[in-house]
Design a protein around this motif. Structure first.
Motif, mmCIF file in Angstrom:
data_model
loop_
_atom_site.group_PDB
_atom_site.id
_atom_site.type_symbol
_atom_site.label_atom_id
_atom_site.label_comp_id
_atom_site.label_asym_id
_atom_site.label_seq_id
_atom_site.Cartn_x
_atom_site.Cartn_y
_atom_site.Cartn_z
ATOM 1 N N ARG A 26 27.520 57.224 40.166
ATOM 2 C CA ARG A 26 26.691 56.096 40.571
ATOM 3 C C ARG A 26 27.561 54.892 40.924
ATOM 4 N N GLY A 27 27.217 54.221 41.997
ATOM 5 C CA GLY A 27 27.971 53.057 42.452
ATOM 6 C C GLY A 27 27.818 51.853 41.551
ATOM 7 N N ASP A 28 26.749 51.816 40.744
ATOM 8 C CA ASP A 28 26.554 50.658 39.880
ATOM 9 C C ASP A 28 27.204 50.840 38.507
ATOM 10 N N THR A 29 28.045 51.859 38.376
ATOM 11 C CA THR A 29 28.847 52.021 37.170
ATOM 12 C C THR A 29 29.844 50.877 37.117
ATOM 13 N N HIS A 30 30.066 50.329 35.940
ATOM 14 C CA HIS A 30 31.014 49.225 35.804
ATOM 15 C C HIS A 30 32.452 49.737 35.830
ATOM 16 N N VAL A 31 33.327 48.943 36.421
ATOM 17 C CA VAL A 31 34.748 49.268 36.504
ATOM 18 C C VAL A 31 35.315 49.476 35.099
ATOM 19 N N GLY A 32 34.854 48.703 34.135
ATOM 20 C CA GLY A 32 35.337 48.839 32.760
ATOM 21 C C GLY A 32 35.119 50.240 32.208
ATOM 22 N N THR A 33 34.026 50.865 32.581
ATOM 23 C CA THR A 33 33.743 52.234 32.139
ATOM 24 C C THR A 33 34.763 53.194 32.721
ATOM 25 N N ILE A 34 35.071 53.024 33.998
ATOM 26 C CA ILE A 34 36.064 53.880 34.661
ATOM 27 C C ILE A 34 37.438 53.652 34.042
ATOM 28 N N ASP A 41 44.128 50.532 34.406
ATOM 29 C CA ASP A 41 43.785 49.116 34.506
ATOM 30 C C ASP A 41 43.746 48.750 35.980
ATOM 31 N N LEU A 42 42.560 48.380 36.452
ATOM 32 C CA LEU A 42 42.403 48.057 37.872
ATOM 33 C C LEU A 42 42.606 46.576 38.163
ATOM 34 N N GLY A 43 42.767 45.772 37.125
ATOM 35 C CA GLY A 43 43.088 44.366 37.321
ATOM 36 C C GLY A 43 41.934 43.511 37.811
ATOM 37 N N VAL A 44 40.698 43.933 37.545
ATOM 38 C CA VAL A 44 39.522 43.149 37.921
ATOM 39 C C VAL A 44 38.606 43.044 36.707
ATOM 40 N N ARG A 45 37.565 42.215 36.834
ATOM 41 C CA ARG A 45 36.606 42.074 35.744
ATOM 42 C C ARG A 45 35.943 43.420 35.457
ATOM 43 N N SER A 46 35.728 43.671 34.186
ATOM 44 C CA SER A 46 35.185 44.972 33.797
ATOM 45 C C SER A 46 33.720 45.149 34.176
ATOM 46 N N ASP A 47 33.014 44.045 34.511
ATOM 47 C CA ASP A 47 31.605 44.175 34.868
ATOM 48 C C ASP A 47 31.381 44.325 36.376
ATOM 49 N N HIS A 49 31.000 46.310 39.786
ATOM 50 C CA HIS A 49 30.511 47.652 40.102
ATOM 51 C C HIS A 49 31.589 48.438 40.843
ATOM 52 N N VAL A 50 31.637 49.721 40.566
ATOM 53 C CA VAL A 50 32.615 50.595 41.209
ATOM 54 C C VAL A 50 32.457 50.575 42.719
ATOM 55 N N SER A 51 31.221 50.574 43.207
ATOM 56 C CA SER A 51 31.004 50.583 44.662
ATOM 57 C C SER A 51 31.597 49.339 45.318
ATOM 58 N N THR A 52 31.492 48.195 44.644
ATOM 59 C CA THR A 52 32.070 46.949 45.161
ATOM 60 C C THR A 52 33.593 47.041 45.192
ATOM 61 N N TYR A 53 34.167 47.544 44.120
ATOM 62 C CA TYR A 53 35.625 47.684 44.050
ATOM 63 C C TYR A 53 36.142 48.604 45.158
ATOM 64 N N LEU A 54 35.480 49.745 45.328
ATOM 65 C CA LEU A 54 35.917 50.694 46.354
ATOM 66 C C LEU A 54 35.825 50.080 47.745
ATOM 67 N N LEU A 62 35.777 57.708 44.411
ATOM 68 C CA LEU A 62 36.288 57.514 43.057
ATOM 69 C C LEU A 62 37.471 58.440 42.810
ATOM 70 N N ASN A 63 37.414 59.621 43.353
ATOM 71 C CA ASN A 63 38.525 60.580 43.217
ATOM 72 C C ASN A 63 39.813 60.003 43.809
ATOM 73 N N ASP A 64 39.717 59.392 44.977
ATOM 74 C CA ASP A 64 40.890 58.772 45.592
ATOM 75 C C ASP A 64 41.438 57.640 44.715
ATOM 76 N N LEU A 65 40.552 56.873 44.123
ATOM 77 C CA LEU A 65 40.950 55.777 43.247
ATOM 78 C C LEU A 65 41.708 56.315 42.042
ATOM 79 N N ILE A 66 41.169 57.315 41.377
ATOM 80 C CA ILE A 66 41.760 57.853 40.164
ATOM 81 C C ILE A 66 43.092 58.521 40.440
ATOM 82 N N ASN A 67 43.179 59.273 41.507
ATOM 83 C CA ASN A 67 44.407 60.025 41.791
ATOM 84 C C ASN A 67 45.514 59.171 42.393
#
Length: 69
Positions: A26-34, A41-47, A49-54, A62-67
């Motif tokens: 889900r795109g509304d998952t918080h970055v902090g959860t990931i 550590d992605l260096g952004v606020r933990s609240d 959304h993953v979709s915004t970060y991507l 998300l796979n590209d981000l993690i790898n």
């Protein structure tokens, strides 16, 4: 129906869609959860959304981000 880890290296349990493809995170998952789940550590606020970060970082999945971290 039982959900299982069905591919080497999969983290956690992910369901599949009707066509057999893994469901999308889900795109509304918080970055902090990931960050917590993948110990990164992605260096952004933990609240944020993953979709915004991507989108802001021009990352397609998300796979590209993690790898790439």
């Amino acid at each position: 129906m039982s959900i299982k880890n069905d591919a080497p290296g999969m983290k956690g349990q992910r369901g599949r869609n009707q066509d057999g493809q893994l469901r999308q995170k889900r795109g509304d998952t918080h970055v902090g959860t990931i960050e917590k789940n993948y110990n990164i550590d992605l260096g952004v606020r933990s609240d944020m959304h993953v979709s915004t970060y991507l989108k802001k970082n021009n990352i397609t999945s998300l796979n590209d981000l993690i790898n790439d971290k």
